[in-house]
Scaffold this motif. Structure first.
Motif, short mmCIF file in Angstrom:
data_model
loop_
_atom_site.label_atom_id
_atom_site.label_comp_id
_atom_site.label_asym_id
_atom_site.label_seq_id
_atom_site.Cartn_x
_atom_site.Cartn_y
_atom_site.Cartn_z
N UNK A 45 -9.43 -8.51 2.81
CA UNK A 45 -8.00 -8.24 3.01
C UNK A 45 -7.21 -8.28 1.70
N UNK A 46 -7.76 -8.87 0.67
CA UNK A 46 -6.97 -9.14 -0.53
C UNK A 46 -6.34 -7.88 -1.12
N UNK A 47 -7.07 -6.75 -1.28
CA UNK A 47 -6.41 -5.56 -1.82
C UNK A 47 -5.21 -5.10 -1.00
N UNK A 48 -5.33 -5.13 0.32
CA UNK A 48 -4.23 -4.70 1.18
C UNK A 48 -3.03 -5.62 1.03
N UNK A 49 -3.25 -6.92 1.06
CA UNK A 49 -2.15 -7.88 0.96
C UNK A 49 -1.50 -7.82 -0.42
N UNK A 50 -2.31 -7.63 -1.46
CA UNK A 50 -1.75 -7.55 -2.81
C UNK A 50 -0.95 -6.27 -3.00
N UNK A 51 -1.50 -5.13 -2.59
CA UNK A 51 -0.82 -3.85 -2.77
C UNK A 51 0.45 -3.77 -1.94
N UNK A 52 0.48 -4.48 -0.81
CA UNK A 52 1.66 -4.46 0.05
C UNK A 52 2.71 -5.48 -0.36
N UNK A 53 2.43 -6.27 -1.39
CA UNK A 53 3.40 -7.26 -1.84
C UNK A 53 3.52 -8.46 -0.93
#
Length: 454
Positions: free
Chosen positions: A108-116
């Motif tokens: 999930x980390x890329x999604x949570x990071x890219x979504x702020x």
């Protein structure tokens, strides 16, 4: 006419006034009247314990003892991984929850990071070189670190020792097999229910699918999260996965099994072999009669390529106490906390927790490939007070397996990708209609779009 000095003074005053009116207002003051909130899934490591009494809560209790003015509290999310993600995203986007630290599945980390939804970590909380490199890399995005590994995971092969021996295969033979399919062909004469794994339409199926693909030499996604596969690649990987089902090697319950179902099947003797995660070791150790040779079991490296799992800790973007949250993360991922995780049944992310040198992970070292749990007599306790003292072979095996584990694709669109895999592959395995060729064709048409967020 004004003197020049007066005019300059007036201009400076006007400039200062303008600067004052355009400065952004300060953020909200930290709310120290409430505990730091840690959003996390349930702790599966402590067999027979009431909910909320696992090692994660123990570590939070220790933090509270050491930091009485900055207490923390765990908020448990739903057990199902998809439900955890949905609840976290909804809470963080709406601001309906005051989470400070979030425990994220590494995919999930890329999604949570890219979504702020999580913020970059300060230098004081960054992982050092004691962490498993693949686990640490999973927390980085765009050159910044957003999460630190809390615990990691790797696919392992569990076996019922006496049943395995009856098939003519010894635990020491397991290192010679290059894939699960090859192993199953060798033990097939013993039972049609040779193997139990997780093939229900959820993340466990994606993991099994990727492991089969990687073992067959197929990579579908590059380091930037772009689709690179071909229809021939897909066919090759699906053929490898399909080997589990076409000759009745597989326990039929696997087609609708998650980790809890497969563990129950293996514990009850419904299969000789099981693919699962490290947490299953303590569960089996507690569930099986330690005085009976008929329930002797062991654990080995998974033949082929095993997937990396685990959770990492990040600071919620909405936290009003990011500095305290980062310090809590540093405590939970510290060396003493990681040693506690190992004793409880988690796979820590720090090398130092295992006390194993990389030089131990050689083909010539049996401990790097399998661990056959000895039969214990009488009332000897099943829990290990010091894993490195009681189970040095298992500790070595676990670290060596982690070193070779492969991370799932790092993409902000991982959920779209995995749901497509689950839908198409489960249909193929459960019904054989469509078969490998048609499933490969359908996936080829859709995977590039899924990884592009479409």
């Amino acid at each position: 006419m004004r003197p020049r000095s007066a005019l300059v003074g007036a201009l400076l005053a006007l400039t200062a006034a303008c600067a004052t009116t355009t400065t952004a207002p300060p953020g909200p003051s930290p709310d120290t009247s409430r505990p730091l909130l840690v959003a996390s899934g349930a702790d599966l490591t402590t067999p027979g314990s009431p909910a909320g009494t696992g090692v994660r809560r123990t570590l939070i209790d220790e933090w509270n003892r050491l930091h009485p003015t900055r207490p923390a509290r765990i908020v448990e999310l739903p057990n199902a991984t998809d439900d955890q993600r949905s609840e976290l995203i909804g809470a963080l986007q709406s601001g309906s929850a005051t989470y400070d630290v979030v425990n994220l599945d590494i995919t999930w980390i890329p999604e949570f990071a890219d979504s702020g939804l999580i913020r970059p970590l300060p230098a004081s909380a960054l992982p050092d070189d004691d962490f498993l490199p693949q686990a640490a890399a999973a927390g980085r995005r765009g050159g910044r670190t957003y999460a630190v590994p809390f615990n990691t995971d790797v696919g392992l092969l569990y076996y019922r020792t006496d049943d395995l021996l009856k098939s003519g295969t010894r635990p020491s033979d397991l290192a010679a097999f290059h894939s699960v399919g090859d192993l199953l062909a060798a033990v097939r004469p013993l039972s049609h229910n040779t193997y139990t794994t997780q093939l229900a339409a959820y993340e466990g199926l994606t993991v099994n699918t990727l492991e089969a693909f990687w073992t067959a030499g197929v990579n579908l996604v590059d380091g930037e999260g772009r689709y690179t596969g071909t229809e021939d690649d897909l066919r090759k990987g699906l053929d490898e996965l399909n080997r589990l089902t076409i000759a009745n090697y597989l326990n039929p319950a696997s087609l609708e099994a998650d980790e809890s179902v497969s563990l129950a099947q293996f514990t009850q003797g419904a299969s000789v072999l099981m693919r699962s995660w490290p947490y299953a070791y303590n569960r089996l150790d507690a569930a099986l009669d330690p005085s009976s040779p008929l329930t002797r079991f062991g654990v080995a490296r998974l033949p082929g390529v095993a997937a990396l799992g685990g959770q990492s800790l990040g600071v919620a973007a909405t936290s009003t106490r990011p500095d305290d949250a980062a310090e809590l993360i540093r405590f939970l991922t510290g060396r003493s906390s990681q040693r506690a995780l190992l004793q409880a049944g988690f796979a820590p992310a720090r090398r130092s927790a295992y006390g194993v040198e990389d030089s131990a992970c050689t083909a010539a070292n049996p401990a790097a490939w399998y661990y056959d749990r000895p039969v214990r007599k009488g009332s000897e306790p099943s829990a290990s007070p010091t894993p490195e003292g009681r189970r040095p072979g298992y500790t070595t095996l676990l670290w060596c397996a982690l070193r070779e584990a492969r991370a799932r694709p790092a993409t902000a669109h991982y959920v779209t990708f995995t749901r497509l895999i689950q839908r198409e592959v489960h249909r193929m395995l459960a019904t054989h209609d469509p078969g490998v060729d048609e499933t490969a064709h359908r996936l080829q048409e859709r995977l590039a779009r899924a990884l592009g967020g479409r």
